[in-house]
Design a protein around this motif. Structure first.
Motif, PDB file in Angstrom:
ATOM      1  N   TYR A 119       0.916  -1.099  -0.119  1.00 49.83           N
ATOM      2  CA  TYR A 119       0.178  -0.095   0.030  1.00 49.83           C
ATOM      3  C   TYR A 119       0.807   1.048  -0.016  1.00 49.83           C
ATOM      4  N   GLN A 148       1.061   5.641   0.931  1.00 48.46           N
ATOM      5  CA  GLN A 148       0.050   6.732   1.655  1.00 48.46           C
ATOM      6  C   GLN A 148       0.619   7.877   1.426  1.00 48.46           C
ATOM      7  N   ARG A 169      -3.504  11.404   3.734  1.00 48.75           N
ATOM      8  CA  ARG A 169      -4.433  10.416   2.969  1.00 48.75           C
ATOM      9  C   ARG A 169      -4.407   9.272   3.402  1.00 48.75           C
ATOM     10  N   GLY A 170      -5.411   8.278   3.111  1.00 52.57           N
ATOM     11  CA  GLY A 170      -5.696   6.960   3.535  1.00 52.57           C
ATOM     12  C   GLY A 170      -4.608   6.239   2.708  1.00 52.57           C
ATOM     13  N   LEU A 171      -4.709   5.013   3.157  1.00 44.97           N
ATOM     14  CA  LEU A 171      -3.741   4.198   2.147  1.00 44.97           C
ATOM     15  C   LEU A 171      -4.451   3.717   1.050  1.00 44.97           C
ATOM     16  N   PHE A 209      -4.199   0.932  -2.035  1.00 43.07           N
ATOM     17  CA  PHE A 209      -3.702  -0.311  -2.537  1.00 43.07           C
ATOM     18  C   PHE A 209      -2.814  -0.275  -3.776  1.00 43.07           C
ATOM     19  N   LEU A 242       4.767   7.291   1.721  1.00 39.25           N
ATOM     20  CA  LEU A 242       5.157   6.306   2.791  1.00 39.25           C
ATOM     21  C   LEU A 242       4.404   4.907   2.330  1.00 39.25           C
ATOM     22  N   PHE A 272       3.647   0.802   2.882  1.00 44.62           N
ATOM     23  CA  PHE A 272       3.350  -0.336   3.581  1.00 44.62           C
ATOM     24  C   PHE A 272       3.227  -1.636   3.118  1.00 44.62           C
TER      25      PHE A 272
END
Lengths: 113, 115
Positions: A36, A38, A42-44, A46, A88, A90
């Motif tokens: 993911y 980011q 903001r949100g993550l 996909f 960022l 993940f």
């Protein structure tokens, strides 16, 4: 226990150079793995996932990841980095419960113009 | 297509005040729903998840609670906020069946600052 590790807190790369963001996993059985991204505040989003099949998975925005069972790794790659890739990232894998994901601590990617 | 909404986007609340954050999903039915907290722009902590109306599982004991009054609505609440509740709250959903069953999709998040 299911877990993923992102060994680098930060990765710096020059614009136009290839980038790699590392992830290793410890998952029993046949793992499925995710990346993911980011952006600030903001949100993550996909990017891609590995379930089964081809070890090289292609995702959004030109990213790809290679599943390597012998090295228990799932590194994220892109042939030519853009400044807009700075964000960022993940890595994630199945969590303790059947409905859960466990996330790495995140790697901050900075692409330098 | 499916979309997920969260509101408010930003919230500043005094210590001891109540909290209500809302998350709604459109374009799907019977989704699995999740609340996460992200502190200091890094790791995600799973707070609650729900597999159906009225079904809530708590992952971390704290002064927060969650409810799912409707199929596509997930609410995070607190009766009295603490300073440590500050953070970025993310809602996520995943389909309960189908080819993307394993994938969670995230909302835009709510930034909460407790003063």
């Amino acid at each position: 226990a299911q877990s993923v590790a992102q060994p680098e807190d930060q990765v710096n790369v020059a614009e136009g150079n290839p980038l790699t963001v590392k992830c290793t996993y410890s998952v029993s059985g046949n793992p499925y793995l995710f990346w993911y991204v980011q952006y600030p505040n903001r949100g993550l989003q996909f990017l891609l996932k590995y379930i089964t099949g081809d070890n090289l998975v292609k995702g959004s925005y030109g990213f790809e990841a290679e599943f390597n069972k012998s090295q228990t790794s799932f590194h994220l790659k892109k042939p030519s980095a853009l400044v807009s890739d700075s964000a960022l990232y993940f890595c994630a894998a199945p969590g303790a419960g059947s409905y859960q994901l466990t996330f790495g601590k995140g790697t901050k990617l900075s692409v330098i113009p | 297509s499916q979309t997920i909404h969260q509101w408010p986007a930003t919230l500043v609340q005094p210590v001891g005040s109540p909290l209500s954050l809302e998350c709604t999903v459109e374009g799907t039915s019977n989704p699995n729903l999740y609340w996460y907290r992200q502190a200091a722009g890094r790791g995600l902590q799973l707070l609650f998840y729900s597999v159906g109306i009225g079904q809530i599982s708590s992952e971390v004991p704290q002064n927060l609670s969650a409810s799912r009054p409707q199929d596509r609505q997930f609410i995070l609440s607190s009766k009295k906020l603490l300073l440590s509740d500050s953070g970025f709250y993310l809602c996520a959903w995943r389909p309960d069946r189908g080819p993307s069953q394993e994938t969670q999709y995230f909302g835009p998040g709510t930034r909460l600052l407790v003063l």
